[in-house]
Design an enzyme around this catalytic site. Structure first.
Site, mmCIF file in Angstrom:
data_model
loop_
_atom_site.group_PDB
_atom_site.id
_atom_site.type_symbol
_atom_site.label_atom_id
_atom_site.label_comp_id
_atom_site.label_asym_id
_atom_site.label_seq_id
_atom_site.Cartn_x
_atom_site.Cartn_y
_atom_site.Cartn_z
ATOM 1 N N ASN A 136 45.199 23.879 25.476
ATOM 2 C CA ASN A 136 45.253 23.434 24.247
ATOM 3 C C ASN A 136 46.128 24.119 23.157
ATOM 4 O O ASN A 136 46.751 23.938 22.229
ATOM 5 C CB ASN A 136 43.690 23.349 23.427
ATOM 6 C CG ASN A 136 43.089 24.625 23.277
ATOM 7 O OD1 ASN A 136 43.382 25.703 24.139
ATOM 8 N ND2 ASN A 136 42.046 24.766 22.638
ATOM 9 N N ARG A 144 48.381 35.987 23.334
ATOM 10 C CA ARG A 144 47.212 36.682 22.821
ATOM 11 C C ARG A 144 46.763 37.666 23.946
ATOM 12 O O ARG A 144 45.967 38.806 23.616
ATOM 13 C CB ARG A 144 46.092 35.808 22.345
ATOM 14 C CG ARG A 144 45.245 36.413 21.373
ATOM 15 C CD ARG A 144 44.517 35.438 20.527
ATOM 16 N NE ARG A 144 43.285 34.718 21.498
ATOM 17 C CZ ARG A 144 42.640 33.689 21.109
ATOM 18 N NH1 ARG A 144 42.640 33.438 19.892
ATOM 19 N NH2 ARG A 144 41.840 33.140 21.952
ATOM 20 N N LYS A 159 48.043 32.671 35.077
ATOM 21 C CA LYS A 159 48.004 31.408 35.679
ATOM 22 C C LYS A 159 47.759 30.231 34.122
ATOM 23 O O LYS A 159 46.483 30.206 33.863
ATOM 24 C CB LYS A 159 46.632 31.041 36.639
ATOM 25 C CG LYS A 159 46.706 29.600 37.298
ATOM 26 C CD LYS A 159 45.274 29.068 37.795
ATOM 27 C CE LYS A 159 44.844 28.701 36.616
ATOM 28 N NZ LYS A 159 45.557 27.351 35.853
ATOM 29 N N GLU A 235 37.006 34.215 26.488
ATOM 30 C CA GLU A 235 36.991 33.410 25.130
ATOM 31 C C GLU A 235 36.592 32.147 25.673
ATOM 32 O O GLU A 235 37.358 31.401 26.286
ATOM 33 C CB GLU A 235 38.523 33.572 24.587
ATOM 34 C CG GLU A 235 39.088 34.845 24.190
ATOM 35 C CD GLU A 235 38.404 35.288 22.787
ATOM 36 O OE1 GLU A 235 37.620 34.618 22.169
ATOM 37 O OE2 GLU A 235 38.400 36.280 22.555
ATOM 38 N N CYS A 269 38.840 25.406 20.228
ATOM 39 C CA CYS A 269 37.744 26.100 20.348
ATOM 40 C C CYS A 269 37.133 26.417 19.217
ATOM 41 O O CYS A 269 35.893 26.405 18.834
ATOM 42 C CB CYS A 269 37.771 27.274 21.130
ATOM 43 S SG CYS A 269 38.996 28.535 20.463
ATOM 44 N N GLU A 365 30.625 20.087 22.795
ATOM 45 C CA GLU A 365 32.119 20.537 22.181
ATOM 46 C C GLU A 365 32.609 19.371 22.246
ATOM 47 O O GLU A 365 33.002 18.467 23.349
ATOM 48 C CB GLU A 365 32.701 21.480 23.089
ATOM 49 C CG GLU A 365 33.648 22.457 22.424
ATOM 50 C CD GLU A 365 34.224 23.528 23.234
ATOM 51 O OE1 GLU A 365 33.924 23.396 24.310
ATOM 52 O OE2 GLU A 365 35.046 24.138 22.696
HETATM 53 P P1 NAP Z 1 39.023 24.842 31.471
HETATM 54 O O1 NAP Z 1 39.060 23.540 32.198
HETATM 55 O O2 NAP Z 1 37.831 25.713 31.524
HETATM 56 O O3 NAP Z 1 40.393 25.509 32.043
HETATM 57 C C1 NAP Z 1 40.943 26.673 31.435
HETATM 58 C C2 NAP Z 1 41.494 27.435 32.509
HETATM 59 O O4 NAP Z 1 41.201 27.609 33.827
HETATM 60 C C3 NAP Z 1 42.621 26.492 33.001
HETATM 61 O O5 NAP Z 1 43.948 27.397 33.423
HETATM 62 C C4 NAP Z 1 42.077 25.594 34.286
HETATM 63 O O6 NAP Z 1 42.926 25.595 35.138
HETATM 64 C C5 NAP Z 1 41.445 27.000 34.978
HETATM 65 N N1 NAP Z 1 40.374 26.736 35.704
HETATM 66 C C6 NAP Z 1 39.674 25.554 35.793
HETATM 67 N N2 NAP Z 1 38.534 25.333 36.748
HETATM 68 C C7 NAP Z 1 38.760 26.744 37.130
HETATM 69 C C8 NAP Z 1 38.078 27.212 38.539
HETATM 70 N N3 NAP Z 1 36.939 26.518 38.703
HETATM 71 N N4 NAP Z 1 38.406 28.574 38.404
HETATM 72 C C9 NAP Z 1 39.389 29.344 38.121
HETATM 73 N N5 NAP Z 1 40.074 28.788 37.067
HETATM 74 C C10 NAP Z 1 39.844 27.495 36.754
HETATM 75 O O7 NAP Z 1 39.248 24.504 29.810
HETATM 76 P P2 NAP Z 1 40.081 23.534 29.333
HETATM 77 O O8 NAP Z 1 39.450 22.311 29.331
HETATM 78 O O9 NAP Z 1 41.465 23.658 29.800
HETATM 79 O O10 NAP Z 1 40.318 24.153 27.758
HETATM 80 C C11 NAP Z 1 39.208 23.873 26.784
HETATM 81 C C12 NAP Z 1 38.192 24.719 26.942
HETATM 82 O O11 NAP Z 1 38.679 26.033 26.314
HETATM 83 C C13 NAP Z 1 37.314 24.330 25.587
HETATM 84 O O12 NAP Z 1 35.835 24.603 26.104
HETATM 85 C C14 NAP Z 1 37.774 25.427 24.472
HETATM 86 O O13 NAP Z 1 36.603 25.652 23.552
HETATM 87 C C15 NAP Z 1 37.894 26.572 25.320
HETATM 88 N N6 NAP Z 1 39.072 27.568 24.417
HETATM 89 C C16 NAP Z 1 38.580 28.585 24.053
HETATM 90 C C17 NAP Z 1 39.232 29.505 23.353
HETATM 91 C C18 NAP Z 1 38.486 30.768 22.832
HETATM 92 O O14 NAP Z 1 39.379 31.625 22.309
HETATM 93 N N7 NAP Z 1 37.376 31.160 22.674
HETATM 94 C C19 NAP Z 1 40.456 29.208 22.891
HETATM 95 C C20 NAP Z 1 40.882 27.948 23.341
HETATM 96 C C21 NAP Z 1 40.137 27.087 24.336
HETATM 97 P P3 NAP Z 1 43.410 23.851 35.403
HETATM 98 O O15 NAP Z 1 44.234 23.537 34.218
HETATM 99 O O16 NAP Z 1 44.219 23.960 36.744
HETATM 100 O O17 NAP Z 1 42.212 23.145 35.467
#
Ligand code: NAP
Ligand code: MG
Length: 463
Positions: A136, A144, A159, A235, A269, A365
């Site tokens: 996102n 960061r 990654k 995060e 987020c 969310e």
């Molecule tokens: P996500 O599915 O958790 O993916 C984040 C990262 O983790 C991606 O690089 C993803 O790779 C990888 N990943 C996914 N499954 C994994 C596993 N089983 N083992 C290891 N790595 C894995 O999150 P998203 O849907 O991309 O992003 C949205 C989420 O991020 C929301 O919940 C949002 O609130 C949160 N977010 C938090 C912050 C903060 O600072 N707190 C900032 C931005 C976003 P792939 O792309 O290959 O799936």
């Protein structure tokens, strides 16, 4: 499919394939750690001033390449050009901020209370760090982490999300041009993320994991990190409330809510997920917000749209189901923007009125351009609802009486509270969440600490 040699990166606004990138596996992931581990002794022994100069140069190069990076982010993520340009600035600022922090040594020298010894406290780089980032904010979520890691003297393996690897690769090229030595930043692109990250977390040479993404994946990584008692920063997800008091400046409340909700199409987020407006001003607030939402232009970034597509078809389905369920539970679609005639993964910005305080949509969310509005009257009941969530990342309070706004802000269980504004992110401020929104902080002085171990030398000091 999972072991094909490359995978494609798609523009979510047009469904056009932008590039094919290597689909790397566990062998390449280990080789990346080999190179990062080999680069660690040299990089960690450079002077803080040297690392500062390299990061400063990276900041300048990101601004030099601002237009290209803006377009790249807009194309692989879909966000508007305004949002993409804002992200490039925000991302570059982490290089500048940590170039400045790199040369602010913090240590202590003290006399042991019992006498007979002196204590010297300093901060050492933690070592090779594994960084995992979401789609996102493909630039900012990477810088960061990279900036403080390099400032501390760590080397990194990164990654990026499979939807947005191109921005991460562009940042790695900028860092090489800025003078980061070979191996100090290694980017691994893959669609088998779980395998790659598991390989890193079980590798003795990796001493740190810093993850940004969903709470579910973060929890799974913490389980793995526990095996090696690995230093972890998380995060994670959020469920940000917006609170609008009866004495709020409604223009500011509407403008702030627009930013908190519709920046990045709600895919943040920190995005406003639940809007609590006092009954005295609810009618006015909904009318004014709704008028702005109906006018939002949705479409392609290159055409100047204010709101882009969601990231995938699955995301559109999820948001559509969330809205349908809210309506089934009694909510009413009061305002909605128009959809473009484009092939991409669009969902119309939507205002939901008459949302019941216990509605399902307020617990999840949304991660999309949907604004559910709840009306409140009693402040204690409001605070109970606001804090009734496992998340605690961001929150927003709009009130005319600043003292009241501050008192409300302090009673909200969230790491970041915007007071009369809809944006909390700033490289100089410690970004992070309470409860299941995460562990640790990014940005500020704290962000550097996440990549350091504290060490003291206890020195014999005879009387
Ligand atoms: P996500 O599915 O958790 O993916 C984040 C990262 O983790 C991606 O690089 C993803 O790779 C990888 N990943 C996914 N499954 C994994 C596993 N089983 N083992 C290891 N790595 C894995 O999150 P998203 O849907 O991309 O992003 C949205 C989420 O991020 C929301 O919940 C949002 O609130 C949160 N977010 C938090 C912050 C903060 O600072 N707190 C900032 C931005 C976003 P792939 O792309 O290959 O799936
Ligand atoms: Mg994903």
């Amino acid at each position: 499919m999972t072991n094909s040699p490359t995978f494609s990166v798609e523009d979510p606004a047009t469904l056009e394939v932008l590039a094919h990138v290597p689909n790397q596996g566990v062998v390449e992931a280990r080789a990346a750690v080999d190179r990062a581990a080999a680069a660690l002794p040299g990089w960690s022994r450079t002077s803080p001033r040297h690392r500062s100069n390299v990061l400063r140069r990276a900041f300048e190069l990101m601004l030099r390449d601002k237009d290209e990076l803006t377009e790249l982010i807009a194309r692989e993520n879909g966000k508007s050009l305004v949002d993409a340009a804002g992200e490039v600035n925000y991302a570059a600022e982490f290089f500048r901020w940590f170039s400045e922090e790199a040369v602010r040594p913090a240590g202590e020298y003290g006399e042991a209370p019992a006498g007979g010894a002196r204590t010297l406290v300093s901060h050492r780089p933690v070592g090779v760090a594994a960084l995992v980032t979401p789609w996102n904010f493909p630039a900012a979520m990477a810088t960061r982490k990279i900036a403080p890691a390099l400032a501390a003297g760590c080397t990194v393996v990164l990654k990026p999300a499979q939807e947005t690897p191109l921005t991460a690769l562009a940042i790695a090229r900028i860092l090489a041009e800025a003078g980061v030595p070979e191996g100090a930043i290694e980017v691994v692109t893959t669609i088998t993320s779980a395998d790659i990250v598991s390989a890193w977390l079980s590798d003795d040479r990796v001493r740190k994991v810093s993850f940004t993404g969903s709470t579910g994946v973060g929890r799974a990584l913490l389980h793995q990190a526990a095996e090696r008692v690995l230093n972890a920063s998380m995060e994670l997800g959020g469920n940000a409330p917006v609170v609008i008091a009866e004495d709020a400046d409604l223009d500011a409340a509407v403008a702030g809510t627009m930013v908190a909700k519709f920046r990045n199409g709600g895919q943040a987020c920190t995005a406003a997920n639940r809007i609590y407006v006092h009954s005295d001003v609810a009618f006015d607030f909904i009318a004014r917000l709704g008028a702005k939402v109906e006018k939002l232009s949705v479409g392609l970034a290159v055409d100047g749209a204010e709101v882009g597509p969601l990231i995938t078809a699955a995301a559109v389905d999820r948001v559509r189901r969330t809205v349908e369920q809210a309506v089934a539970e009694g909510a009413r679609i009061s305002h909605q923007a128009a959809l473009p005639e484009a092939a991409g993964y669009f969902f119309p910005p939507t205002v939901l009125a008459d949302v019941a305080p216990g509605a399902t949509i307020l617990r999840e969310e949304i991660f999309g351009p949907v604004a559910p509005i709840v009306v409140w009257e009693d402040e204690e009941e409001l605070l109970r609802l606001v804090n009734d969530t496992e998340y605690g990342l961001a929150a927003y309070v709009f009130a005319g009486d600043l003292g009241r706004a501050l008192r409300l802000g302090e009673r909200i269980e969230a790491g970041m509270v915007g007071i009369n504004r809809g944006l909390v992110s700033d490289p100089s401020a410690p970004f992070g969440g309470f409860k299941q929104s995460g562990l640790g902080r990014e940005g500020a002085r704290e962000g550097l600490r996440e990549f350091q171990e504290t060490q003291y030398l206890s020195v014999d000091w005879p009387a």
